[in-house]
Design an enzyme around this catalytic site. Structure first.
Site, mmCIF file in Angstrom:
data_model
loop_
_atom_site.group_PDB
_atom_site.id
_atom_site.type_symbol
_atom_site.label_atom_id
_atom_site.label_comp_id
_atom_site.label_asym_id
_atom_site.label_seq_id
_atom_site.Cartn_x
_atom_site.Cartn_y
_atom_site.Cartn_z
ATOM 1 C CD GLN A 16 0.039 -2.173 5.069
ATOM 2 O OE1 GLN A 16 0.750 -3.116 5.373
ATOM 3 N NE2 GLN A 16 -1.211 -2.332 4.663
ATOM 4 C CB SER A 17 2.938 -0.285 12.094
ATOM 5 O OG SER A 17 3.882 -0.585 13.090
#
Length: 326
Positions: free
Chosen positions: A73-74
């Site tokens: 989920q960067s």
């Protein structure tokens, strides 16, 4: 010297937060939020300032592909994908996990796909392992005739940190008497850049668990960025908001998110900006930040990641308050 490119409209807003300040026991003019979540590119967030420098370097070197790493989920990966799309470059994101695990992906993964990025799933691994996987991806791209440019984890390098030297100078122009700037400490570049502009005594970093040695990471970046040795012992870093780990919801963080939302309508995320506010609240409680001291919370964005954080979504929805008309 690399050429900086422009990816957004500056400055970002600086907004007073009097109701949040009152809830924390500060004066109504003490607390402000620097809205780097409102940077327009790719859903917003602090990584855009870094990308103005790193993407500029990639273009100067004639790259046609950007390669970077991050968590599934960067925010950095999402914004690299958006910046690559704007510049007409291919983007490969090296992320932990497997395609099967991400089949029900949400949050940032949805936007990664919309921006046209390709994903290399690297299985289980820490940032160091991901870095090795990214090097292997770059090598294969070169064999195929591409010209890749590798951007480090979180975009945090001395070059990327220049984005927050710019950001710190921008903030000084908006609030010259700022005493504390509170920021989430992820890969370290944002805090290092702010120190480059504001000095160590004004910047408080709240460790999020993204790196194993936050003090050493920031000290090394500051030293290389400013060309002056940074004394690790003089860095203001709180490590009390990591909880069970980087991707795990920490109870004081959820409470901080609810407080910001119910007092000011500001949405924070559970990994970065929520931890930053939780650290600010803890600093007020223990006297590190006092009434009468102008304080800025840097909102680093991360809203898409909130919707990809299963535990936070579950806990928040479970707390919905029913309305009874009876």
């Amino acid at each position: 010297m690399s050429d900086r490119i422009t990816l957004a409209t500056w400055p970002t807003p600086l907004e007073p937060m009097p109701r949040l300040a009152a809830a924390l026991g500060l004066g109504e003019d003490d607390l402000w939020v620097k809205r780097d979540d409102l940077i327009g590119l790719g859903g917003g967030g602090n990584k855009v300032r870094k990308l103005e420098w790193t993407l500029g370097a990639a273009l100067a070197e004639g790259a046609d592909t950007l390669v970077t790493t991050g968590a599934a989920q960067s925010n950095h990966a999402r914004l690299t994908a958006a910046a690559g799309a704007r510049a007409g470059l291919d983007v490969v994101l090296v992320l932990p996990g497997t395609a099967a695990e991400a089949a029900q992906g949400s949050g940032n993964l949805v936007l990664d796909s919309l921006f046209g990025a390709r994903i290399h799933w690297a299985g289980d691994g820490d940032p160091g392992t991901l870095g090795q996987a990214a090097e292997e991806v770059c090598a294969r791209l070169r064999l195929g005739g591409a010209r890749p440019y590798a951007i480090p984890f979180g975009g945090s390098s001395p070059l990327g940190a220049r984005g927050y030297v710019d950001g710190g100078e921008e903030l000084l122009g908006q609030l010259p008497d700022v005493r504390h700037v509170v920021v989430a400490l992820g890969s370290g570049g944002t805090m290092a850049g702010l120190i480059g502009a504001l000095g160590q005594e004004r910047v408080l970093g709240v460790h999020c668990g993204a790196v194993t040695d936050p003090v050493g990471t920031v000290a090394a970046l500051v030293t290389e960025l400013t060309r002056r040795p940074a004394a690790p012992g003089s860095l203001r870093i709180r490590t009390d908001q990591v909880g069970a780990g980087y991707g795990t919801l920490h109870e004081p963080v959820l409470e901080a998110m609810r407080t910001a939302a119910t007092t000011e309508g500001i949405v924070l995320d559970p990994v970065y900006s929520g931890r930053a506010l939780a650290g600010l609240i803890a600093a007020v409680r223990d006297g590190g930040i006092r009434r009468g001291e102008r304080t800025v919370l840097l909102h680093t964005g991360g809203l898409p990641g909130l919707f990809g954080h299963t535990e936070t979504v579950r806990r928040t929805v479970a707390a919905l308050r029913p309305h009874s008309s009876g």
